[in-house]
Design a protein around this motif. Structure first.
Motif, short mmCIF file in Angstrom:
data_model
loop_
_atom_site.label_atom_id
_atom_site.label_comp_id
_atom_site.label_asym_id
_atom_site.label_seq_id
_atom_site.Cartn_x
_atom_site.Cartn_y
_atom_site.Cartn_z
N THR B 133 -53.09 20.10 37.85
CA THR B 133 -53.30 18.73 37.38
C THR B 133 -52.60 17.79 38.35
OG1 THR B 133 -51.37 18.96 35.99
CG2 THR B 133 -53.50 19.27 34.92
N THR B 134 -53.00 16.56 38.33
CA THR B 134 -52.36 15.63 39.27
C THR B 134 -52.17 14.25 38.65
OG1 THR B 134 -52.33 14.93 41.57
CG2 THR B 134 -54.42 14.66 40.38
N ASN B 135 -51.19 13.56 39.14
CA ASN B 135 -50.96 12.17 38.75
C ASN B 135 -50.96 11.31 39.99
OD1 ASN B 135 -50.74 12.12 35.98
ND2 ASN B 135 -48.59 12.75 36.02
N GLN B 136 -51.41 10.11 39.79
CA GLN B 136 -51.37 9.18 40.89
C GLN B 136 -49.96 8.63 41.00
OE1 GLN B 136 -54.07 6.15 39.74
NE2 GLN B 136 -52.80 4.50 40.52
N TYR B 137 -49.43 8.60 42.21
CA TYR B 137 -48.05 8.16 42.40
C TYR B 137 -47.87 6.70 42.00
CZ TYR B 137 -43.62 7.13 44.62
OH TYR B 137 -42.33 6.73 44.84
N ILE B 138 -46.79 6.42 41.27
CA ILE B 138 -46.52 5.04 40.86
C ILE B 138 -45.48 4.45 41.80
CG2 ILE B 138 -45.59 3.59 39.01
CD1 ILE B 138 -46.51 5.79 37.05
N ASP B 213 -46.78 17.62 37.15
CA ASP B 213 -48.06 17.61 37.85
C ASP B 213 -47.83 17.36 39.34
OD1 ASP B 213 -49.29 17.62 35.24
OD2 ASP B 213 -48.82 15.47 35.16
N THR B 214 -48.86 17.69 40.11
CA THR B 214 -48.81 17.29 41.51
C THR B 214 -48.96 15.77 41.57
OG1 THR B 214 -51.19 17.50 41.76
CG2 THR B 214 -49.86 19.46 42.27
N SER B 215 -48.63 15.21 42.69
CA SER B 215 -48.67 13.76 42.82
C SER B 215 -49.43 13.39 44.09
CB SER B 215 -47.23 13.24 42.86
OG SER B 215 -47.20 11.89 43.22
N ILE B 216 -50.38 12.45 43.96
CA ILE B 216 -51.17 12.03 45.13
C ILE B 216 -51.18 10.51 45.21
CG2 ILE B 216 -52.69 14.07 45.12
CD1 ILE B 216 -54.75 12.47 43.58
N GLY B 217 -51.56 9.98 46.39
CA GLY B 217 -51.59 8.54 46.59
C GLY B 217 -52.77 7.89 45.89
N VAL B 218 -52.72 6.55 45.78
CA VAL B 218 -53.75 5.81 45.05
C VAL B 218 -55.15 5.97 45.67
CG1 VAL B 218 -54.47 3.54 44.21
CG2 VAL B 218 -52.04 4.16 44.21
N PRO B 219 -55.31 5.80 46.99
CA PRO B 219 -56.67 5.89 47.56
C PRO B 219 -57.32 7.25 47.30
CG PRO B 219 -55.13 5.02 49.17
CD PRO B 219 -54.31 5.49 48.02
N LEU B 220 -56.54 8.32 47.39
CA LEU B 220 -57.09 9.65 47.16
C LEU B 220 -57.55 9.79 45.72
CD1 LEU B 220 -57.73 12.47 48.15
CD2 LEU B 220 -55.35 13.13 47.68
N ALA B 221 -56.71 9.31 44.78
CA ALA B 221 -57.06 9.38 43.36
C ALA B 221 -58.34 8.60 43.10
CB ALA B 221 -55.92 8.84 42.51
N LYS B 222 -58.43 7.41 43.72
CA LYS B 222 -59.61 6.56 43.53
C LYS B 222 -60.86 7.24 44.08
CE LYS B 222 -61.31 1.90 44.78
NZ LYS B 222 -62.54 2.16 44.10
N GLU B 223 -60.71 7.81 45.25
CA GLU B 223 -61.82 8.49 45.91
C GLU B 223 -62.37 9.62 45.03
OE1 GLU B 223 -60.74 9.95 49.80
OE2 GLU B 223 -62.35 11.46 49.70
N ILE B 224 -61.46 10.42 44.49
CA ILE B 224 -61.89 11.54 43.65
C ILE B 224 -62.57 11.03 42.39
CG2 ILE B 224 -61.11 13.54 42.30
CD1 ILE B 224 -58.86 13.90 44.36
N LEU B 225 -61.93 10.04 41.73
CA LEU B 225 -62.49 9.53 40.48
C LEU B 225 -63.87 8.92 40.71
CD1 LEU B 225 -61.73 9.26 37.43
CD2 LEU B 225 -61.30 6.85 37.92
N ASP B 226 -64.00 8.19 41.81
CA ASP B 226 -65.30 7.58 42.11
C ASP B 226 -66.38 8.64 42.19
OD1 ASP B 226 -64.30 5.09 42.06
OD2 ASP B 226 -64.15 4.82 44.24
N GLN B 227 -66.07 9.74 42.86
CA GLN B 227 -67.06 10.81 42.98
C GLN B 227 -67.33 11.48 41.63
OE1 GLN B 227 -66.96 13.48 46.36
NE2 GLN B 227 -65.43 12.17 47.37
N GLN B 228 -66.30 11.52 40.79
CA GLN B 228 -66.47 12.19 39.50
C GLN B 228 -67.24 11.35 38.50
OE1 GLN B 228 -62.43 13.47 38.42
NE2 GLN B 228 -63.09 15.55 38.98
N THR B 229 -67.27 10.02 38.70
CA THR B 229 -67.90 9.15 37.71
C THR B 229 -69.18 8.51 38.23
OG1 THR B 229 -66.55 7.30 38.43
CG2 THR B 229 -65.73 8.59 36.57
N LEU B 230 -69.49 8.76 39.49
CA LEU B 230 -70.64 8.11 40.13
C LEU B 230 -71.90 8.34 39.31
CD1 LEU B 230 -71.50 6.59 42.80
CD2 LEU B 230 -72.21 8.86 43.63
#
Ligand SMILES: Nc1ncnc2c1ncn2[C@@H]1O[C@H](COP(=O)(O)OP(=O)(O)OP(=O)(O)O)[C@@H](O)[C@H]1O
Ligand SMILES: [Mg+2]
Lengths: 230, 422
Positions: B133-138, B213-230
Motif C-alpha cells: 500500500t502507499t501514501n502520498q507524501y505530505i 505504508d510506502t510513501s511516494i511523491g504527489v506527481p506519481l500518486a496523481k499519475e497512477i490515480l489518473d490511470q486508475q480512474t480514466l
C-alpha cells in the motif's frame, strides 16, 4: 491523722444513674463527701452497693449524673473530657483488682505507660521507671514480660505504675481481691509505706475489713448511700 | 503523647498478629500492583505516542473531507438523493474540482492538494512480488527514517519503503536498499496491469503510528490515480480528501475558527495530529478500563483494612480502656489505629509499586528483544516518579479512610466499660 486539712476531692449531692432498658438504677445517690489531702480512706459495703461507681466518679472515670465533683478548686462538670484525661494522668494513680497489665510488654514498659501518655522522653522514662521498680522490689524483673510475674508481683507492678507520675491521689479497687491473704498483706504494706512516704491521698475500695481498718477513715455504702462515716 | 510513641505502639500492634497484618498488606499489594502496572503501560504508550506525534511535522496542514451523510454503514435512514453528493466506495462522499475551488477561497488557506488515494498490486525487486500500500507524501511530515531521506514532494520517480520490506525484497540492509530500483505495479481503469520502475530513496523506521505504508511523491500518486480512474465518471476527478496548507501564523483560536468556517461550508477538517491522535484516545479508553480493575481491587483491599482494624480494636479493648483510664486522649487512641491503617497501606502500596517496576523492567527487556524489537524507543511500561508517588499517597489516604471507622470506634470507648470487657 494528717495535720493539714486541705480538701483535695469533694462530692456535693452526687448521683450516678444507669439506664438499663426502661428502668433507671441509681448506683449512688446524693453523696456528699470530702476527702483531705494525704489521708487514706476505705470505701466498704456489700457487693452492688455502689463502691466501684463511687470510686469511678471520684476518679473522673465516670461523670456524675447529678451533683458536682470538685478537685482542688475546679468543678469537673465544667471541664472537657481532654482536661479530665490530663487530671487522671498527672494527679491520679490507679490500682485495679484485675491488674490490667499488658502481658506481652516488659515490666519496664508497663510501668512507664503513664509517662508515655504524658509525653515524657524515653531517657527520663527509663530513669524514673527503674527507680520506681526498685522501690517496689521488681528492678531485677524490669526486662521480663509482665505475663511471667506472679499475682503479687503483678500487683506490685501496678502500684509502681500508679506511683510513677507522683500522683496526688491513688485509687485502688479491691487491690487484694485476686491475691491470697499473705501476698495481699505484702502488697498492702508496700502501698501504705509508699503512700505515707510521699504524702499521697489513698482511696481504697475493699471487702476486706482488716484492710479497711488500716485506713484513716472508712465510708460504708448501702444501696448507693453512705450509711456510716468514721 | 509523642508521635514517636504513637508510631512505636502502632507498629508493635501490627507485629502482634503478623499473619493477619501480612495478609491485609498482601490485599493492598495486589490492588496496587494492578493499578501501577496499568498506569505503567498507560505511561509507556503515551510517552511513545506523544514522541511520535511530537515530531510528526506538517503542523500547518489540515486534512479536509466532505461531511459524510451516511456515517453509519448499517444505517436504515432513507436519505434524499442529491446529485452533488456523489458517493464513492463504501458510500464515502468524494470531493470534486469545485470543492477544491471552494476550499481555496476560504480566508487563511494558502494551498490545496488533493489526496490521490491509489491502489497498488505489488512491489518487487526481482523474483518475488509482495502486496503493498502507499501514501502520498505530505509536505513537512517527519517520517522516522532508518536510512536515506523522505521522497521529494514533487518527484515522480522516488519511493521510501518501511523497514519490514527490506529483507523480503532481497536487500542486505537498510543502507543496501538505497538507490535500488523497484517495480511498482497497479491496474489501470481497464483492468490491465501497469508496471513502473521507481528508485528507493529511503527506508522508514517501523512505528506503531502511520509509517506502515510506502510513501511516494504527489506527481506519481496523481499519475497512477489518473490511470486508475480514466473514463470512470463516478471516480474520475474525485478525491477522498484534500491536504490544505493554512497560514502558518495561525494560533489555536484562528485554527478553530478556520475549522468552523470549513464545517459551515460542509467540510470536515482535522490536523494530522488529530487524525493520528484518535489512536491515543482509544488507548486511553482501554487503560481507563484496566485502571478501574485496579481501583476495584484496592477497594476490596480497603474493606480488608476495615476488617483487620475492627478485629484489632476488639482484641485490644482492655488495653485501650487502660490507656484512657491512665489519661490518654481519644485522639491519641485514634492516631494509633489510624497510623496502623496507614502503615498497612504504605507497605502494601510501596511493595506493589516496587514489584510493578521490577516486572516492568523485565517485560521491557523481553519486549525490546522480541515483539517490540522494531519499535526503537518504545518502553511498554514506564513508571515516572510523580504518578508513582501519587498512587502511593492515594493508597495511604484510602487506608486512612478505611481505618477511620475502627479508629473512631476505638477512640470513643468508655474506659470503665472497656476495662470490664472480657
Ligand atoms: N454500666 C452499668 N450499667 C448498669 N448498671 C450498672 C453499671 N455499673 C454498675 N451498675 C449497677 O450499679 C450498682 C453498683 O455497682 P458497683 O459496681 O458500683 O457495685 P460494687 O459495690 O462495686 O460491687 P462489687 O463489690 O461487687 O464490686 C449495681 O447494682 C450495678 O448493677
Ligand atoms: Mg466493685
Amino acid at each position: 491523722m494528717p495535720e493539714t486539712k486541705e480538701t483535695i476531692l469533694q462530692l456535693t449531692k452526687v448521683s450516678k444513674i444507669y439506664k438499663s432498658g426502661s428502668e433507671d438504677t441509681a448506683a449512688i445517690k446524693d453523696i456528699d463527701l470530702i476527702i483531705h489531702k494525704g489521708e487514706s480512706i476505705a470505701i466498704v459495703g456489700k457487693s452492688g452497693s455502689g463502691k466501684s461507681t463511687l470510686m469511678h466518679v471520684l476518679a473522673t472515670l465516670d461523670r456524675p449524673s447529678n451533683g458536682d465533683l470538685i478537685i482542688g478548686d475546679k468543678t469537673t462538670t465544667e471541664l472537657k473530657n481532654s482536661e479530665l484525661d490530663k487530671f487522671r494522668n498527672k494527679k491520679f494513680g490507679f490500682v485495679f483488682q484485675q491488674f490490667f497489665v499488658n502481658p506481652r510488654n516488659s515490666c519496664l514498659d508497663n510501668v512507664v505507660l503513664p509517662l508515655v501518655i504524658q509525653g515524657v522522653s524515653p531517657k527520663e522514662r527509663k530513669k524514673r521507671g527503674e527507680a520506681i521498680l526498685e522501690a517496689v522490689g521488681l528492678l531485677d524483673k524490669a526486662k521480663s514480660k509482665a505475663n511471667d510475674l506472679s499475682g503479687g508481683q503483678k500487683q506490685r507492678l501496678c502500684i509502681a505504675r500508679a506511683l510513677i507520675t507522683n500522683p496526688e491521689v491513688v485509687f485502688a479497687d479491691e487491690p487484694t481481691g485476686n491475691l491470697d491473704s499473705e501476698t495481699g498483706k505484702i502488697v498492702i504494706d508496700l502501698l501504705f509505706e509508699l503512700q505515707r512516704k510521699n504524702g499521697i491521698t489513698l482511696v481504697i475500695v475493699t471487702h476486706d475489713q482488716d484492710l479497711a481498718e488500716l485506713c484513716d477513715r472508712q465510708i460504708t455504702l448501702k444501696d448507693g448511700k453512705i450509711i456510716q462515716k468514721s | 503523647m509523642r508521635i514517636f510513641d504513637i508510631i512505636r505502639i502502632a507498629q508493635g500492634n501490627l507485629l502482634r498478629s503478623k499473619l493477619r497484618t501480612f495478609l491485609t498488606i498482601v490485599a493492598v499489594f495486589i490492588g496496587t500492583l494492578t493499578l501501577s502496572l496499568t498506569n505503567g503501560v498507560g505511561n509507556g504508550v503515551k510517552v511513545y505516542v506523544n514522541k511520535q506525534l511530537g515530531n510528526l511535522g506538517a503542523e500547518d496542514t489540515l486534512v479536509v473531507q466532505a461531511k459524510q451523510t451516511n456515517q453509519n454503514p448499517v444505517s436504515t435512514d432513507v436519505v434524499k438523493y442529491n446529485p452533488d453528493r456523489q458517493a464513492g466506495t463504501f458510500n464515502i462522499v468524494l470531493l470534486l474540482e469545485k470543492d477544491i475551488q471552494k476550499v481555496k477561497a476560504v480566508k487563511g488557506i494558502e494551498e490545496v492538494t488533493p489526496v490521490y488515494m491509489v491502489q497498488l498490486e505489488y512491489i518487487s525487486a526481482g523474483e518475488d512480488k509482495y502486496t503493498v500500500t502507499t501514501n502520498q507524501y505530505i509536505d513537512g511530515l517527519n517520517i522516522d527514517m532508518a536510512s536515506g531521506r523522505t521522497v521529494k514532494l514533487n518527484s515522480a520517480s522516488e519511493i521510501t519503503i518501511p523497514a519490514r520490506y527490506v529483507k523480503p525484497l532481497g536487500f542486505e540492509s537498510e543502507q543496501d536498499a538505497l538507490n535500488k530500483t523497484v517495480t511498482l505495479a497497479f491496474k489501470d481503469s481497464k483492468g490491465e496491469l501497469v508496471e513502473k520502475q521507481i528508485r528507493i530513496v529511503g527506508v522508514q523506521q517501523n512505528s506503531l503510528l502511520g509509517n506502515l505504508d510506502t510513501s511516494i511523491g504527489v506527481p506519481l500518486a496523481k499519475e497512477i490515480l489518473d490511470q486508475q480512474t480514466l473514463g470512470i465518471p463516478q471516480l474520475e476527478g474525485r478525491y477522498q480528501a484534500l491536504l490544505v496548507k493554512y497560514d502558518s501564523s495561525f494560533g489555536v483560536e484562528k485554527l478553530e475558527e478556520l475549522k468552523k468556517t470549513l464545517d459551515k461550508k460542509g467540510y470536515f477538517a482535522q490536523t494530522i495530529e488529530e487524525q493520528v491522535g484518535i489512536v491515543s484516545t482509544v488507548i486511553d479508553g482501554i487503560l481507563m478500563g484496566l485502571n478501574i480493575l485496579g481501583a476495584i481491587a484496592l477497594l476490596a483491599a480497603s474493606f480488608g483494612i476495615v476488617n483487620t482494624l475492627l478485629m484489632a480494636v476488639k482484641e485490644r479493648t482492655r488495653e485501650i480502656g487502660l490507656m484512657k483510664a491512665l489519661g490518654a486522649h481519644g485522639r491519641h487512641i485514634f492516631a494509633i489505629f489510624a497510623f496502623e491503617a496507614i502503615s498497612i497501606g504504605f507497605w502494601g502500596g510501596l511493595f506493589g509499586i516496587l514489584v510493578s517496576i521490577l516486572i516492568g523492567s523485565v517485560v521491557n527487556n523481553v519486549a525490546s528483544q522480541t515483539f517490540l524489537k522494531d519499535f526503537v524507543g518504545f518502553d511498554l511500561l514506564r513508571f515516572p516518579l510523580i504518578p508513582s508517588i501519587t498512587i502511593l499517597l492515594g493508597i495511604m489516604i484510602l487506608s486512612f479512610l478505611a481505618g477511620a471507622l475502627p479508629s473512631i470506634k476505638a477512640s470513643r470507648l468508655n474506659p470503665i466499660e472497656a476495662l470490664r470487657y472480657e
